[in-house]
Design a protein around this motif. Structure first.
Motif, mmCIF file in Angstrom:
data_model
loop_
_atom_site.group_PDB
_atom_site.id
_atom_site.type_symbol
_atom_site.label_atom_id
_atom_site.label_comp_id
_atom_site.label_asym_id
_atom_site.label_seq_id
_atom_site.Cartn_x
_atom_site.Cartn_y
_atom_site.Cartn_z
ATOM 1 N N ALA A 9 0.827 -1.210 0.000
ATOM 2 C CA ALA A 9 0.000 0.000 0.000
ATOM 3 C C ALA A 9 0.860 1.258 0.000
ATOM 4 N N GLY A 10 2.037 1.211 0.609
ATOM 5 C CA GLY A 10 2.889 2.392 0.658
ATOM 6 C C GLY A 10 4.075 2.343 -0.270
ATOM 7 N N ALA A 11 4.126 1.345 -1.148
ATOM 8 C CA ALA A 11 5.284 1.180 -2.035
ATOM 9 C C ALA A 11 5.019 1.883 -3.353
ATOM 10 N N THR A 12 5.292 3.192 -3.393
ATOM 11 C CA THR A 12 5.125 3.943 -4.624
ATOM 12 C C THR A 12 6.455 4.003 -5.362
ATOM 13 N N GLY A 13 6.397 4.458 -6.607
ATOM 14 C CA GLY A 13 7.615 4.569 -7.397
ATOM 15 C C GLY A 13 7.594 3.628 -8.578
ATOM 16 N N GLN A 14 8.720 3.570 -9.275
ATOM 17 C CA GLN A 14 8.848 2.722 -10.448
ATOM 18 C C GLN A 14 8.734 1.247 -10.063
ATOM 19 N N PRO A 15 8.353 0.381 -11.023
ATOM 20 C CA PRO A 15 8.180 -1.045 -10.701
ATOM 21 C C PRO A 15 9.419 -1.701 -10.104
ATOM 22 N N GLN A 16 10.628 -1.362 -10.592
ATOM 23 C CA GLN A 16 11.822 -1.981 -10.023
ATOM 24 C C GLN A 16 12.038 -1.547 -8.587
ATOM 25 N N VAL A 17 11.725 -0.297 -8.287
ATOM 26 C CA VAL A 17 11.813 0.185 -6.904
ATOM 27 C C VAL A 17 10.824 -0.560 -6.034
ATOM 28 N N THR A 18 9.633 -0.801 -6.561
ATOM 29 C CA THR A 18 8.622 -1.539 -5.800
ATOM 30 C C THR A 18 9.083 -2.968 -5.526
ATOM 31 N N CYS A 19 9.700 -3.621 -6.510
ATOM 32 C CA CYS A 19 10.225 -4.977 -6.291
ATOM 33 C C CYS A 19 11.225 -4.997 -5.139
ATOM 34 N N ASP A 20 12.158 -4.062 -5.162
ATOM 35 C CA ASP A 20 13.179 -4.024 -4.116
ATOM 36 C C ASP A 20 12.568 -3.731 -2.754
ATOM 37 N N ARG A 21 11.589 -2.836 -2.720
ATOM 38 C CA ARG A 21 10.954 -2.506 -1.442
ATOM 39 C C ARG A 21 10.177 -3.679 -0.886
ATOM 40 N N MET A 22 9.572 -4.473 -1.749
ATOM 41 C CA MET A 22 8.847 -5.640 -1.269
ATOM 42 C C MET A 22 9.799 -6.665 -0.642
ATOM 43 N N LEU A 23 10.961 -6.853 -1.251
ATOM 44 C CA LEU A 23 11.930 -7.787 -0.683
ATOM 45 C C LEU A 23 12.410 -7.312 0.679
ATOM 46 N N ARG A 24 12.681 -5.997 0.792
ATOM 47 C CA ARG A 24 13.132 -5.481 2.088
ATOM 48 C C ARG A 24 12.030 -5.531 3.124
ATOM 49 N N ALA A 25 10.809 -5.175 2.718
ATOM 50 C CA ALA A 25 9.701 -5.161 3.671
ATOM 51 C C ALA A 25 9.393 -6.550 4.207
ATOM 52 N N MET A 26 9.584 -7.572 3.373
ATOM 53 C CA MET A 26 9.307 -8.945 3.806
ATOM 54 C C MET A 26 10.567 -9.640 4.329
ATOM 55 N N ARG A 27 11.637 -8.865 4.512
ATOM 56 C CA ARG A 27 12.878 -9.358 5.139
ATOM 57 C C ARG A 27 13.478 -10.540 4.354
ATOM 58 N N ILE A 28 13.567 -10.385 3.055
ATOM 59 C CA ILE A 28 14.178 -11.398 2.194
ATOM 60 C C ILE A 28 15.659 -11.073 2.044
ATOM 61 N N THR A 29 16.508 -11.949 2.555
ATOM 62 C CA THR A 29 17.949 -11.762 2.479
ATOM 63 C C THR A 29 18.565 -12.910 1.685
ATOM 64 N N ALA A 30 19.901 -12.863 1.558
ATOM 65 C CA ALA A 30 20.602 -13.916 0.822
ATOM 66 C C ALA A 30 20.493 -15.261 1.524
ATOM 67 N N GLU A 31 20.213 -15.243 2.850
ATOM 68 C CA GLU A 31 20.104 -16.487 3.604
ATOM 69 C C GLU A 31 18.677 -17.035 3.627
ATOM 70 N N HIS A 32 17.746 -16.364 2.937
ATOM 71 C CA HIS A 32 16.363 -16.848 2.922
ATOM 72 C C HIS A 32 16.307 -18.244 2.322
ATOM 73 N N ASP A 33 15.529 -19.129 2.939
ATOM 74 C CA ASP A 33 15.591 -20.551 2.588
ATOM 75 C C ASP A 33 14.670 -20.961 1.455
ATOM 76 N N ASP A 34 13.993 -20.015 0.795
ATOM 77 C CA ASP A 34 13.101 -20.379 -0.303
ATOM 78 C C ASP A 34 13.281 -19.383 -1.436
ATOM 79 N N ASP A 35 13.094 -19.872 -2.670
ATOM 80 C CA ASP A 35 13.191 -18.991 -3.827
ATOM 81 C C ASP A 35 12.050 -17.978 -3.805
ATOM 82 N N VAL A 36 12.334 -16.795 -4.328
ATOM 83 C CA VAL A 36 11.335 -15.727 -4.377
ATOM 84 C C VAL A 36 11.346 -15.127 -5.780
ATOM 85 N N ALA A 37 10.177 -15.030 -6.390
ATOM 86 C CA ALA A 37 10.002 -14.342 -7.666
ATOM 87 C C ALA A 37 8.923 -13.281 -7.488
ATOM 88 N N VAL A 38 9.194 -12.075 -7.968
ATOM 89 C CA VAL A 38 8.256 -10.953 -7.844
ATOM 90 C C VAL A 38 8.135 -10.292 -9.206
#
Length: 594
Positions: free
Chosen positions: A423-452
């Motif tokens: 709801a608060g992720a405005t901006g270009q689509p690539q910016v939104t992708c990156d913000r979603m990963l940060r907001a959901m705490r997706i790091t390099a150690e995350h144990d499952d694949d993620v596609a957005v």
């Protein structure tokens, strides 16, 4: 009464089979006169004088011993052990011998590094030869901070202080040491030493170079395998996303875990023509090469089925049968959506996948309904299509379960958290992708694949809005339909200030498509003209669902050349069935670059 001497503790120890050190001085030959190694033949074993006299004085502080005992056999000169002694007696003797060894007799013979320091200043009490070979000779009595600079470089000084305070051993692992000939790794253990005179620390270093190098080789091999797996996974994904005229699209893929097993997440963007765009995202259950192989085949099949311009639920129906044929043990979820800017909505079908999130221009987020069918590969089910508005200014979010699924929480909680972040992720689509990963705490150690996958339908105004325009005309049929269509197309293309050549080609294409619809279609009919910043689109719809095909007419044929003419003059053309039961035939003209 003749003189007699009491039985000594040392003699009692020998007669009772115990061996222990005596506090007396050694004789000239090195033996202890108070503790004879063997009793002389005929000597009594109860401590009586040799001359056979007996004392009436009571014995004090002396253990009771037997009155008679057979003479002991002499020791073997080669070993110094009594051949008739028990294993227990020999073990006790060996332990006593080890106890008698000095510290340098023990630590000086081990290949490990060893040093002993004492006191609060950690003054050097002992350094063995192995330590000196690595770090050089050291002076005894000097503080470790100055005389053993290596302990400070290795971070052992604070550890030694902790050992003195706590009285417990401490260790540090795999410390790097630059030697004269090679680089080595040692694990150091600091052990407290407590005595009546001082408290000290034994520093013991074990060479673990082989283990460290083996572990590094293993890690390097795992990194190469993982890099190869990620490269394989990414090679199966689009190398560059198609960018539709009316949408702004971005996607990201984050491999899960640190192992070499690839996942089965994928996404794709497919331009369908006439301004329409297909978007797909899916997830093959499990990990490994098999999941990646199934994913690659499904993605290729989606692109092939999308070219047929079928409704979303029919595409998933075809995929379901194909997934069962590829590998019946693999199940995949997928959502296939089609955006039509003329309709202002997103038509979709979901095979057990998570809901699409759509945020409108005001920031309100809504999720699509429940999946319109079961996962792919189950077979025997009928999928259906749904629709969600996607007006100008709206943004849609498609994702796989790795973004929201956690072992310690319900997946609905993850979706709710994602909605708040989106709801608060405005901006270009690539910016939104990156913000979603940060907001959901997706790091390099995350144990499952993620596609957005994020798509944005931008609002346009002023001069940019002039480049995106549309016009349509309803045709009732009859002989006046073709002239009306030509006049309408000519007037619209003139107002859009197209060059003469493009204007004439657009009018000719509109005339041929309308003539084809009048001859082979049924009412209602509509002519639609659209322009974007990159192309001109001419489309005619009618109520008949029979799709035209291009054929080679005979020289004597008076009809059948309309589609061939359109295919020749246009950049591309196509046809599709409409949800209302009719068809749409369209063509595109690429606009010259400015």
């Amino acid at each position: 009464m003749s003189a007699s001497r009491p039985v000594s503790d040392s003699a009692s120890a020998v007669t009772s089979g115990n061996v222990r050190e005596s506090g007396g001085q050694a004789g000239p030959d090195g033996s202890n006169p108070q503790v004879p190694t063997t009793a002389p033949p005929g000597a009594p074993v109860d401590g009586s004088p040799v001359d056979g006299t007996h004392t009436d004085e009571p014995r004090t502080n002396s253990p009771e011993v037997p009155h008679s005992r057979a003479p002991e056999p002499p020791l073997e000169p080669s070993t110094g052990h009594d051949p008739g002694a028990s294993q227990e007696t020999r073990a006790v003797g060996a332990l006593s011998s080890i106890d008698a060894l000095p510290v340098d007799g023990l630590l000086g013979q081990v290949p490990a590094l060893a040093a002993v320091v004492c006191g609060a200043e950690h003054r050097i009490a002992y350094v063995n030869d192995a330590w000196a070979q690595v770090f050089g000779p050291r002076s005894v009595g000097a503080p470790a901070r100055t005389a053993l600079p290596e302990v400070e470089e290795l971070g052992l000084l604070p550890l030694m202080d902790q050992v003195l305070r706590s009285g417990r051993p401490r260790s540090v692992k795999s410390r790097r040491i630059e030697g004269r000939n090679r680089t080595s790794y040692y694990t150091f253990t600091c052990t407290p030493i407590t005595s009546a005179e001082y408290d000290g620390v034994l520093i013991f270093g074990t060479d673990v170079t082989d283990q460290v190098e083996s572990a590094e080789r293993l890690r390097s091999s795992e990194r190469r395998q993982r890099q190869a797996a990620v490269t394989l996974q990414r090679s199966l994904l689009p190398q560059e996303l198609e960018q539709p005229d009316d949408l702004r699209v971005a996607a990201t893929y984050q491999p899960g875990g640190t192992d070499a097993a690839v996942g089965g997440d994928w996404y794709d963007v497919i331009t369908l023509g006439a301004g329409r765009t297909a978007l797909v995202i899916g997830d093959v259950m499990g990990r490994g090469v098999r999941a990646a192989a199934v994913m690659g085949q499904l993605r290729t099949a989606v692109r092939a089925y999308a070219r047929l311009d079928l409704p979303p639920h029919e595409v998933l129906q075809l995929l379901d049968g194909l997934a069962s044929e590829i590998d019946a043990s693999q199940i995949a979820t997928c959502v296939y959506a089609v955006h039509d800017p003329s309709e202002g909505c997103l038509n979709y079908a979901s095979a057990g996948h998570l809901p699409i999130l759509v945020r409108d221009a005001e920031g309100t987020v809504r999720a699509t309904a429940e999946p319109t069918g079961p996962p792919l590969g189950t077979g025997g089910w009928q999928h259906t299509s749904g629709s969600v508005p996607l007006e100008a200014g709206s943004t849609a979010l498609l994702y796989t379960d790795g973004l929201v699924e956690r072992r310690d929480a319900d997946i609905d909680e993850g979706i709710t958290e994602l909605e708040r972040a989106f709801a608060g992720a405005t901006g270009q689509p690539q910016v939104t992708c990156d913000r979603m990963l940060r907001a959901m705490r997706i790091t390099a150690e995350h144990d499952d694949d993620v596609a957005v996958l994020v798509l944005h339908h931008p609002e346009r105004s002023d001069t940019e809005a002039e480049l995106f325009r549309g016009a349509s005309l309803d045709l009732l049929g009859g002989t006046e339909a073709a002239p009306r269509a030509r006049a309408f197309a000519s007037g619209v293309l003139t107002s859009w200030r197209f060059a003469t050549e493009l204007h004439d080609l657009g009018v000719l294409a509109a005339s041929e498509l309308v003539a084809n619809s009048l001859q082979h279609g049924t009412p209602p009919m509509r002519l639609r003209l659209r322009r974007t910043d990159r192309r001109l689109i001419v489309e005619v719809t009618d109520g008949d669902d029979h799709l035209p095909r291009r054929r080679q007419p005979e020289p004597v044929d008076e009809a059948g050349r309309g589609i061939s003419i359109v295919a020749t003059i246009a950049s591309t053309w196509g046809s599709r069935r409409t949800p209302s039961g009719g068809k749409a035939v369209w063509c595109e003209f690429a606009l010259p670059a400015d």
